[in-house]
Design a protein around this motif. Structure first.
Motif, PDB file in Angstrom:
ATOM      1  N   ARG A 167       0.831  -1.196   0.000  1.00 40.21           N
ATOM      2  CA  ARG A 167       0.000   0.000   0.000  1.00 40.21           C
ATOM      3  C   ARG A 167       0.871   1.255   0.000  1.00 40.21           C
ATOM      4  N   TYR A 168       1.959   1.220   0.748  1.00 34.92           N
ATOM      5  CA  TYR A 168       2.914   2.335   0.771  1.00 34.92           C
ATOM      6  C   TYR A 168       3.477   2.584  -0.619  1.00 34.92           C
ATOM      7  N   LEU A 169       3.861   1.519  -1.323  1.00 36.17           N
ATOM      8  CA  LEU A 169       4.388   1.674  -2.677  1.00 36.17           C
ATOM      9  C   LEU A 169       3.360   2.307  -3.606  1.00 36.17           C
ATOM     10  N   THR A 187       7.373   7.203  -6.254  1.00 39.20           N
ATOM     11  CA  THR A 187       8.641   6.477  -6.304  1.00 39.20           C
ATOM     12  C   THR A 187       9.744   7.394  -6.810  1.00 39.20           C
ATOM     13  N   PRO A 188      10.850   7.538  -6.076  1.00 43.06           N
ATOM     14  CA  PRO A 188      11.976   8.345  -6.570  1.00 43.06           C
ATOM     15  C   PRO A 188      12.543   7.757  -7.863  1.00 43.06           C
ATOM     16  N   SER A 189      13.409   8.507  -8.513  1.00 44.41           N
ATOM     17  CA  SER A 189      13.938   8.072  -9.804  1.00 44.41           C
ATOM     18  C   SER A 189      15.300   7.387  -9.706  1.00 44.41           C
ATOM     19  N   ALA A 217       8.742   2.211   4.262  1.00 41.94           N
ATOM     20  CA  ALA A 217       7.618   1.278   4.203  1.00 41.94           C
ATOM     21  C   ALA A 217       7.594   0.385   5.433  1.00 41.94           C
ATOM     22  N   PRO A 218       6.425   0.052   5.949  1.00 41.84           N
ATOM     23  CA  PRO A 218       6.342  -0.845   7.107  1.00 41.84           C
ATOM     24  C   PRO A 218       7.004  -2.184   6.815  1.00 41.84           C
ATOM     25  N   GLY A 219       7.872  -2.627   7.719  1.00 43.97           N
ATOM     26  CA  GLY A 219       8.479  -3.947   7.591  1.00 43.97           C
ATOM     27  C   GLY A 219       9.714  -4.019   6.715  1.00 43.97           C
ATOM     28  N   ILE A 220      10.171  -2.879   6.168  1.00 47.77           N
ATOM     29  CA  ILE A 220      11.369  -2.886   5.317  1.00 47.77           C
ATOM     30  C   ILE A 220      12.492  -2.154   6.027  1.00 47.77           C
TER      31      ILE A 220
END
Length: 240
Positions: A134-136, A141-143, A155-158
């Motif tokens: 969901r975060y993604l 998204t950066p380049s 992101a949660p869990g990363i």
């Protein structure tokens, strides 16, 4: 008459932006465990087309799912089997599935070779993966690969290892490294890492040292960590 063989090993200074230079006894390529040994092992592996291609999926979303389903405490084959089942049943149709949909797949028996096995931590991993996907979807998204690595850590869990793993797989020439217990121990034995190094508190500095080690040897950090992991994991399984 007794013959003796002595060598004078050079000392290499590895420079990072996050700490003082690290003086490394480079060693010889035939001395198991030295910095020089691992460089030569990586070169040999590259000649035989190993390590294999790092990228295993076709999208960043899938790479995130694969790496989150593997990782700490999870055998590689079981994590890959879980991702394969999840992709076929859910992700190919819905890139932001609900936690319950992911959990339902992870609770099923998974095919690993000719046997079936149960996935470990299905509830915990399903919850984390659902939030991360969901975060993604919800944040831009950066380049640049290094910016993506830092973004993924939001992101949660990363954490840093998983973020570096994802980026390494997608962009293998990025100066990142997947540091686990096998790579940490090898780095300590090679004098690249200090004996007091801890992944939880020193990851960024250790990663910079690892990348500097690879570049000093003229090899890819991605190939170096894959080579170390493959040999050390094999030795651990067979108790060498």
């Amino acid at each position: 008459m007794t013959l003796t063989h002595t060598t004078t090993s050079r000392v290499v200074s590895l420079t990072t932006s996050s700490g003082p230079p690290r003086e490394v006894t480079w060693g010889e390529s035939w001395e198991h465990g030295t910095a020089a040994y691992w460089v030569e092992a990586t070169v040999r592996a590259a000649r035989s087309d190993m390590p294999a291609r790092h990228q295993l999926t076709q999208s960043l979303t899938d790479e995130v799912a694969l790496c989150m389903l593997g990782g700490f405490g999870m055998p590689y084959e079981l994590g890959l089997a879980a991702f394969t089942a999840l992709h076929e049943q859910v992700l190919r149709h819905d890139p932001t599935p609900a936690e319950a949909a992911i959990e339902n797949v992870l609770l099923q028996p998974l095919f690993v070779g000719e046997t079936t096995r149960k996935y470990r931590f299905p509830h915990q991993r399903a919850a984390r993966l659902a939030r991360a996907l969901r975060y993604l979807h919800d944040t831009p998204t950066p380049s640049e690969p290094l910016e993506i690595r830092d973004w993924l850590m939001g992101a949660p869990g990363i954490g840093p290892k998983t973020a570096s793993w994802i980026v390494r797989n997608r962009w293998p020439h990025t100066p990142v490294a997947i540091l686990d217990v096998h790579v940490l121990r090898a780095g300590v034995r090679a004098t690249v890492f200090p004996s007091t190094a801890r992944l939880a508190s020193h990851y960024h500095h250790l990663e910079e040292l690892f990348v500097a080690w690879a570049y000093e040897g003229g090899i890819s950090p991605a190939d170096l960590d894959a080579t170390i992991w493959a040999e050390e994991a094999y030795r651990a399984r067979h108790k060498f």
